[in-house]
Scaffold this motif. Structure first.
Motif, short mmCIF file in Angstrom:
data_model
loop_
_atom_site.label_atom_id
_atom_site.label_comp_id
_atom_site.label_asym_id
_atom_site.label_seq_id
_atom_site.Cartn_x
_atom_site.Cartn_y
_atom_site.Cartn_z
N LYS A 103 -4.81 47.75 -13.36
CA LYS A 103 -5.59 48.56 -14.78
C LYS A 103 -6.86 47.55 -14.92
N THR A 104 -7.40 47.00 -13.91
CA THR A 104 -8.69 46.38 -14.15
C THR A 104 -9.88 47.56 -14.59
N SER A 105 -11.00 46.62 -15.20
CA SER A 105 -11.80 47.67 -15.56
C SER A 105 -12.83 47.90 -14.49
N GLY A 106 -13.51 49.12 -14.47
CA GLY A 106 -14.49 49.53 -13.54
C GLY A 106 -15.33 48.68 -12.94
N ASN A 107 -15.97 47.82 -14.09
CA ASN A 107 -16.89 46.90 -13.55
C ASN A 107 -16.29 45.67 -12.76
N THR A 108 -15.14 45.41 -13.01
CA THR A 108 -14.35 44.46 -12.17
C THR A 108 -14.20 44.80 -10.91
N GLU A 109 -13.62 45.96 -10.80
CA GLU A 109 -13.51 46.50 -9.47
C GLU A 109 -14.83 46.61 -8.69
N ARG A 127 -14.93 54.64 -42.84
CA ARG A 127 -14.18 53.19 -42.84
C ARG A 127 -15.17 52.35 -42.22
N ASN A 128 -16.50 52.68 -42.04
CA ASN A 128 -17.25 51.77 -41.37
C ASN A 128 -16.90 50.63 -40.19
N ARG A 129 -16.46 51.67 -39.05
CA ARG A 129 -15.97 50.88 -38.12
C ARG A 129 -15.96 52.07 -36.82
N ILE A 130 -16.11 51.17 -35.70
CA ILE A 130 -16.04 51.98 -34.39
C ILE A 130 -14.67 51.67 -33.61
N VAL A 131 -14.46 52.60 -32.58
CA VAL A 131 -13.50 52.41 -31.69
C VAL A 131 -14.21 52.15 -30.26
N CYS A 132 -13.66 50.80 -29.72
CA CYS A 132 -14.30 50.29 -28.43
C CYS A 132 -13.13 50.56 -27.34
N ARG A 133 -13.29 51.32 -26.18
CA ARG A 133 -12.24 51.57 -25.10
C ARG A 133 -12.68 50.88 -23.96
N ASP A 134 -11.80 50.63 -23.13
CA ASP A 134 -11.99 50.25 -21.86
C ASP A 134 -10.55 50.93 -20.99
N SER A 135 -10.48 50.43 -19.76
CA SER A 135 -9.49 51.27 -19.05
C SER A 135 -8.17 51.16 -19.53
N HIS A 136 -7.77 49.85 -20.25
CA HIS A 136 -6.40 49.84 -20.60
C HIS A 136 -6.22 49.12 -22.14
N LYS A 137 -7.16 49.25 -22.86
CA LYS A 137 -7.12 48.66 -24.24
C LYS A 137 -8.40 49.02 -25.02
N GLU A 138 -7.96 49.11 -26.31
CA GLU A 138 -8.97 49.50 -27.29
C GLU A 138 -9.06 48.70 -28.54
N ILE A 153 -9.42 45.89 2.00
CA ILE A 153 -10.21 46.02 0.94
C ILE A 153 -9.91 47.19 0.25
N THR A 154 -10.12 48.45 0.62
CA THR A 154 -9.89 49.36 0.00
C THR A 154 -8.43 49.50 -0.64
N ALA A 155 -7.45 49.10 -0.01
CA ALA A 155 -6.07 49.11 -0.64
C ALA A 155 -5.96 47.99 -1.80
N PHE A 156 -6.78 46.82 -1.59
CA PHE A 156 -6.64 46.04 -2.73
C PHE A 156 -7.38 46.60 -3.95
N ILE A 157 -8.72 47.24 -3.78
CA ILE A 157 -9.20 47.92 -5.01
C ILE A 157 -8.32 48.77 -5.47
N PHE A 158 -7.68 49.84 -4.60
CA PHE A 158 -6.74 50.80 -5.23
C PHE A 158 -5.55 49.91 -6.03
N TYR A 159 -5.09 48.78 -5.63
CA TYR A 159 -3.85 48.18 -6.46
C TYR A 159 -4.75 47.48 -7.76
N LEU A 160 -5.83 47.20 -7.56
CA LEU A 160 -6.59 46.50 -8.92
C LEU A 160 -6.50 47.86 -9.99
N HIS A 161 -6.94 49.17 -9.62
CA HIS A 161 -7.23 50.01 -10.16
C HIS A 161 -5.88 50.54 -10.89
N ASN A 162 -4.66 50.81 -10.01
CA ASN A 162 -3.75 51.71 -10.42
C ASN A 162 -2.63 50.58 -11.13
N ILE A 163 -2.57 49.44 -10.36
CA ILE A 163 -1.44 48.31 -10.78
C ILE A 163 -1.86 47.66 -11.93
#
Length: 294
Positions: free
Chosen positions: A17-23, A162-173, A5-15
């Motif tokens: 690039k899933t979000s923290g909430n998903t992990e 410009r009346n806008r915000i930047v929203c970011r997650d682990s791999h996109k904005e 399970i630990t290796a799988f979560i590591f894979y999700l995070h590093n390969i």
């Protein structure tokens, strides 16, 4: 089993690039799955049989977990087994045939425009807290961003020119626009309230609590509930209700689904399609009420 399970979560995070909430969701589901198997005397994932898997699904149903929760747990188990098979750690993916229960899509709770206006008008005082609360509510409805995105915003993410915000997650904005009402509330918060709420100048998070720390999900959830009661809104709303209302009101007033999808950050437009259906329901209600032979 914990190592896999630990290796799988590591894979999700590093390969992947899933979000923290998903992990966190995968880890929570799989640790619950592991605990069940350990109670059956199984500590090696290679010793789990299809009957063991079916017993776990029965266990979830017997504990009256919602169909969506059971479905998510099945998805987590299948993802783990697929990973282990691809890594050559198991010979057969016995989870492949697991069937998720049918989930009835619930219509999201949508506030009327009049209800939204009442809600946003509630924090009308001059205290730092109410100025902040008004800015948070205005920005949430103006942009439809997720609560996690709202409380994670940094001061630098707001572009008042410009009346806008930047929203970011682990791999996109993504860039999300906002209107003049939200801009006015933000300017007032930044100019009149935030500096006095933040001791020193080290905190970069846009919205802070009364101790000068980043606002929490729970804190904002309570804030929304408080102002909903003050506004006389009977529906049991959450911060996500404003996100749904933002999208439904845009579509109702003519916005195209693709633009709404981009603003919401949906990866699949089918997720956004529900708001078009809500808009159609509204049209039919208006027709039935207004047409002389409706």
């Amino acid at each position: 089993m914990l190592d896999e399970i630990t290796a799988f979560i590591f894979y999700l995070h590093n390969i992947k690039k899933t979000s923290g909430n998903t992990e966190l969701s995968y880890k929570r589901d799989l640790c619950k799955f592991m605990a069940f198997m350990q109670e059956r005397g199984i500590t090696d994932i290679g010793h789990i049989s299809q009957e063991d898997l079916k017993a776990y699904i029965r266990y979830l149903h017997e504990r009256n977990f919602a169909a969506s929760t059971v479905s998510r747990n099945i998805a987590s188990i299948k993802a783990l087994y697929q990973y282990l098979r691809e890594e050559g750690q198991i010979e057969e993916n016995i989870a492949r045939e697991l069937k998720a229960p049918r989930i009835e899509k619930k219509r999201p709770e949508i506030l009327t425009m009049e209800e939204v206006a009442r809600l946003l008008e509630q924090p009308s005082g001059n205290s730092d807290k109410e100025i902040r609360d008004r800015a948070m509510l205005e920005l949430l409805y103006a942009t439809g961003i997720r609560v996690t995105e709202l409380i994670s915003l940094q001061v630098r993410d707001v572009n008042l020119q410009r009346n806008r915000i930047v929203c970011r997650d682990s791999h996109k904005e993504r860039l999300v626009p906002f209107g003049e009402a939200a801009r006015a509330a933000l300017v007032r918060y930044l100019e009149e309230a935030r500096d006095s709420m933040v001791p020193g100048h080290g905190e970069e998070t846009l919205f802070v609590n009364c101790s000068g720390q980043p606002m929490s999900r729970q804190g904002f959830w309570k804030l929304v509930k408080h102002y909903a009661r003050k506004a006389g809104i009977e529906a049991d709303i959450t911060p996500h209700t404003l996100r749904h209302s933002f999208a439904a009101h845009l579509v109702e007033n003519g916005a195209d689904l693709r633009s709404v999808q981009i603003m919401l950050g949906h990866s699949d437009i089918s997720t956004t399609q529900i708001y078009a259906n809500i808009g159609q329901d509204h049209i039919e209600r208006v027709y039935a009420k207004a047409h002389p032979r409706g």
